[in-house]
Design a protein around this motif. Structure first.
Motif, PDB file in Angstrom:
ATOM      1  N   VAL A 199       0.845  -1.191   0.000  1.00  0.00           N
ATOM      2  CA  VAL A 199       0.000   0.000   0.000  1.00  0.00           C
ATOM      3  C   VAL A 199       0.884   1.247   0.000  1.00  0.00           C
ATOM      4  O   VAL A 199       1.876   1.308   0.728  1.00  0.00           O
ATOM      5  CB  VAL A 199      -0.929   0.035   1.230  1.00  0.00           C
ATOM      6  N   ILE A 200       0.520   2.225  -0.815  1.00  0.00           N
ATOM      7  CA  ILE A 200       1.214   3.514  -0.847  1.00  0.00           C
ATOM      8  C   ILE A 200       0.178   4.615  -0.683  1.00  0.00           C
ATOM      9  O   ILE A 200      -0.826   4.640  -1.400  1.00  0.00           O
ATOM     10  CB  ILE A 200       1.966   3.737  -2.177  1.00  0.00           C
ATOM     11  N   GLY A 201       0.423   5.515   0.266  1.00  0.00           N
ATOM     12  CA  GLY A 201      -0.409   6.699   0.423  1.00  0.00           C
ATOM     13  C   GLY A 201       0.407   7.928   0.091  1.00  0.00           C
ATOM     14  O   GLY A 201       1.419   8.195   0.730  1.00  0.00           O
ATOM     15  N   LEU A 202       0.006   8.675  -0.934  1.00  0.00           N
ATOM     16  CA  LEU A 202       0.782   9.808  -1.430  1.00  0.00           C
ATOM     17  C   LEU A 202      -0.001  11.094  -1.213  1.00  0.00           C
ATOM     18  O   LEU A 202      -1.117  11.245  -1.710  1.00  0.00           O
ATOM     19  CB  LEU A 202       1.071   9.614  -2.921  1.00  0.00           C
ATOM     20  N   SER A 203       0.581  12.019  -0.447  1.00  0.00           N
ATOM     21  CA  SER A 203      -0.112  13.248  -0.081  1.00  0.00           C
ATOM     22  C   SER A 203       0.336  14.419  -0.951  1.00  0.00           C
ATOM     23  O   SER A 203       1.524  14.581  -1.228  1.00  0.00           O
ATOM     24  CB  SER A 203       0.159  13.577   1.396  1.00  0.00           C
ATOM     25  N   ALA A 204      -0.641  15.240  -1.376  1.00  0.00           N
ATOM     26  CA  ALA A 204      -0.344  16.414  -2.195  1.00  0.00           C
ATOM     27  C   ALA A 204      -1.356  17.506  -1.892  1.00  0.00           C
ATOM     28  O   ALA A 204      -2.491  17.231  -1.491  1.00  0.00           O
ATOM     29  CB  ALA A 204      -0.374  16.064  -3.677  1.00  0.00           C
ATOM     30  N   SER A 205      -0.939  18.766  -2.117  1.00  0.00           N
ATOM     31  CA  SER A 205      -1.804  19.878  -1.725  1.00  0.00           C
ATOM     32  C   SER A 205      -2.218  20.805  -2.858  1.00  0.00           C
ATOM     33  O   SER A 205      -3.123  21.614  -2.679  1.00  0.00           O
ATOM     34  CB  SER A 205      -1.091  20.723  -0.645  1.00  0.00           C
ATOM     35  N   SER A 206      -1.578  20.715  -4.028  1.00  0.00           N
ATOM     36  CA  SER A 206      -1.862  21.709  -5.061  1.00  0.00           C
ATOM     37  C   SER A 206      -1.672  21.143  -6.462  1.00  0.00           C
ATOM     38  O   SER A 206      -1.115  20.052  -6.646  1.00  0.00           O
ATOM     39  CB  SER A 206      -0.937  22.928  -4.887  1.00  0.00           C
ATOM     40  N   ASP A 207      -2.108  21.912  -7.467  1.00  0.00           N
ATOM     41  CA  ASP A 207      -1.970  21.497  -8.862  1.00  0.00           C
ATOM     42  C   ASP A 207      -0.520  21.263  -9.256  1.00  0.00           C
ATOM     43  O   ASP A 207      -0.242  20.461 -10.156  1.00  0.00           O
ATOM     44  CB  ASP A 207      -2.570  22.563  -9.783  1.00  0.00           C
ATOM     45  N   ALA A 208       0.396  21.956  -8.616  1.00  0.00           N
ATOM     46  CA  ALA A 208       1.811  21.800  -8.957  1.00  0.00           C
ATOM     47  C   ALA A 208       2.315  20.389  -8.689  1.00  0.00           C
ATOM     48  O   ALA A 208       3.359  19.984  -9.212  1.00  0.00           O
ATOM     49  CB  ALA A 208       2.653  22.806  -8.167  1.00  0.00           C
ATOM     50  N   MET A 209       1.584  19.641  -7.872  1.00  0.00           N
ATOM     51  CA  MET A 209       1.996  18.288  -7.511  1.00  0.00           C
ATOM     52  C   MET A 209       1.454  17.225  -8.456  1.00  0.00           C
ATOM     53  O   MET A 209       1.825  16.050  -8.349  1.00  0.00           O
ATOM     54  CB  MET A 209       1.527  17.978  -6.081  1.00  0.00           C
ATOM     55  N   ILE A 210       0.576  17.613  -9.396  1.00  0.00           N
ATOM     56  CA  ILE A 210      -0.062  16.605 -10.243  1.00  0.00           C
ATOM     57  C   ILE A 210       0.958  15.865 -11.102  1.00  0.00           C
ATOM     58  O   ILE A 210       0.966  14.628 -11.162  1.00  0.00           O
ATOM     59  CB  ILE A 210      -1.160  17.251 -11.110  1.00  0.00           C
ATOM     60  N   LEU A 211       1.829  16.580 -11.786  1.00  0.00           N
ATOM     61  CA  LEU A 211       2.814  15.917 -12.639  1.00  0.00           C
ATOM     62  C   LEU A 211       3.798  15.079 -11.829  1.00  0.00           C
ATOM     63  O   LEU A 211       4.042  13.914 -12.178  1.00  0.00           O
ATOM     64  CB  LEU A 211       3.550  16.938 -13.505  1.00  0.00           C
ATOM     65  N   PRO A 212       4.405  15.604 -10.729  1.00  0.00           N
ATOM     66  CA  PRO A 212       5.292  14.748  -9.929  1.00  0.00           C
ATOM     67  C   PRO A 212       4.578  13.510  -9.388  1.00  0.00           C
ATOM     68  O   PRO A 212       5.170  12.432  -9.317  1.00  0.00           O
ATOM     69  CB  PRO A 212       5.737  15.665  -8.788  1.00  0.00           C
ATOM     70  N   MET A 213       3.317  13.661  -9.020  1.00  0.00           N
ATOM     71  CA  MET A 213       2.558  12.531  -8.502  1.00  0.00           C
ATOM     72  C   MET A 213       2.333  11.486  -9.592  1.00  0.00           C
ATOM     73  O   MET A 213       2.541  10.285  -9.373  1.00  0.00           O
ATOM     74  CB  MET A 213       1.218  13.012  -7.961  1.00  0.00           C
ATOM     75  N   ALA A 214       1.919  11.926 -10.774  1.00  0.00           N
ATOM     76  CA  ALA A 214       1.697  11.000 -11.884  1.00  0.00           C
ATOM     77  C   ALA A 214       2.989  10.287 -12.264  1.00  0.00           C
ATOM     78  O   ALA A 214       2.989   9.079 -12.539  1.00  0.00           O
ATOM     79  CB  ALA A 214       1.132  11.753 -13.088  1.00  0.00           C
ATOM     80  N   ARG A 215       4.069  11.012 -12.264  1.00  0.00           N
ATOM     81  CA  ARG A 215       5.365  10.431 -12.619  1.00  0.00           C
ATOM     82  C   ARG A 215       5.758   9.343 -11.623  1.00  0.00           C
ATOM     83  O   ARG A 215       6.165   8.246 -12.001  1.00  0.00           O
ATOM     84  CB  ARG A 215       6.421  11.533 -12.641  1.00  0.00           C
ATOM     85  N   PHE A 216       5.587   9.612 -10.337  1.00  0.00           N
ATOM     86  CA  PHE A 216       5.949   8.619  -9.327  1.00  0.00           C
ATOM     87  C   PHE A 216       5.045   7.400  -9.405  1.00  0.00           C
ATOM     88  O   PHE A 216       5.510   6.256  -9.333  1.00  0.00           O
ATOM     89  CB  PHE A 216       5.878   9.217  -7.922  1.00  0.00           C
ATOM     90  N   ILE A 217       3.745   7.609  -9.556  1.00  0.00           N
ATOM     91  CA  ILE A 217       2.809   6.488  -9.566  1.00  0.00           C
ATOM     92  C   ILE A 217       3.093   5.560 -10.734  1.00  0.00           C
ATOM     93  O   ILE A 217       3.092   4.328 -10.593  1.00  0.00           O
ATOM     94  CB  ILE A 217       1.357   7.003  -9.596  1.00  0.00           C
ATOM     95  N   ARG A 218       3.381   6.112 -11.894  1.00  0.00           N
ATOM     96  CA  ARG A 218       3.661   5.264 -13.052  1.00  0.00           C
ATOM     97  C   ARG A 218       4.962   4.493 -12.869  1.00  0.00           C
ATOM     98  O   ARG A 218       5.066   3.344 -13.275  1.00  0.00           O
ATOM     99  CB  ARG A 218       3.672   6.110 -14.332  1.00  0.00           C
TER     100      ARG A 218
END
Length: 253
Positions: A183-202
């Motif tokens: 299980v991975i829980g990834l926390s983010a607060s703003s639109d600026a985190m969308i690309l880094p989040m997508a990159r990590f998840i993939r």
């Protein structure tokens, strides 16, 4: 097609192509390399393994490595001498445009499956693997109180939680690679985190394809379809309901 799905496709064009190159490099840079015996596989032996990874026969590479183990080569030497060598060679072939995206993705997925089978070589965990999770702030994220509180709550409920804050993409990906968290829980607060989040998840999907990955934090209130956008399994709205939500998902999984 929804707006979230269209945005996800646009992210794919900027993320997935770079992903295969990145993962083969990560596999070749294991941090415990110096602790293991180094078998100096020849270039010809490494090339043979690479050809097996790229072949039409799914088990060709794993059968080759199983044969080496049967001949008495220690697992650690199989990992370091052959697997790391093959990962580096794949990276070179990719950089030189000698193999394409589909080929390097196929080889990487096979290499990752082999590494998962050998994971006891570089770490050994006790206890139930189902109540373990990696909680992390998205790379570049500065708001960390929420994910820290969630980690504390899960620990009080008997979960083994590793919390990563302030890690960059490579560091966080290596933590997931070594921990093999279900299980991975990834926390983010703003639109600026969308690309880094997508990159990590993939990237995490290639290393641990069976992991359940969730998005949490203020971003879930700003974008109702954020899980679809970044390729996560779902969102965690609050730590209390998250406990039941994840437990139920693990049972189904």
């Amino acid at each position: 097609m929804s707006a979230a799905e269209r945005q996800a496709e646009r992210l794919e064009s900027g993320v997935v192509t770079e992903l295969a190159r990145e993962v083969v490099r990560r596999l070749a840079e294991h941090p415990k390399r110096t602790q293991l015996t180094d078998h100096h596989a020849t270039a010809a032996e490494v090339d043979t393994l690479v050809k097996a990874l790229l072949s039409d026969r799914h088990a060709a590479a794993s059968d080759m490595l199983a044969g080496l183990q049967a001949d008495g080569l220690p697992l650690s030497e199989v990992y370091i001498g052959y697997i790391s060598g093959a990962a580096r060679r794949l990276g070179q072939l990719w950089d030189d445009n000698e193999i394409g995206f589909l080929q390097v993705t196929l080889a990487t997925s096979r290499l990752t499956a082999i590494i998962c089978a050998l994971k006891k070589v570089f770490y050994d965990r006790e206890g139930s693997p189902r109540r373990r999770a990696l909680f992390a702030a998205c790379p570049g994220e500065s708001h960390v109180m929420g994910v820290s509180m969630a980690a504390d709550l899960f620990r009080r409920e008997g979960w083994e939680i590793d919390l990563e804050i302030g890690q960059d993409h490579d560091e966080l990906l290596m933590a997931q690679h070594l921990g093999d968290y279900p299980v991975i829980g990834l926390s983010a607060s703003s639109d600026a985190m969308i690309l880094p989040m997508a990159r990590f998840i993939r990237a995490a999907r290639l290393l641990t394809p069976q992991a359940l990955i969730y998005v949490a934090g203020e971003i879930t209130h700003q974008h109702a379809d954020i899980a679809t956008t970044v390729g996560a399994n779902g969102v965690l709205n609050d730590p209390v309901t998250a406990l039941a939500q994840i437990a139920s998902a693990l049972e189904r999984n």
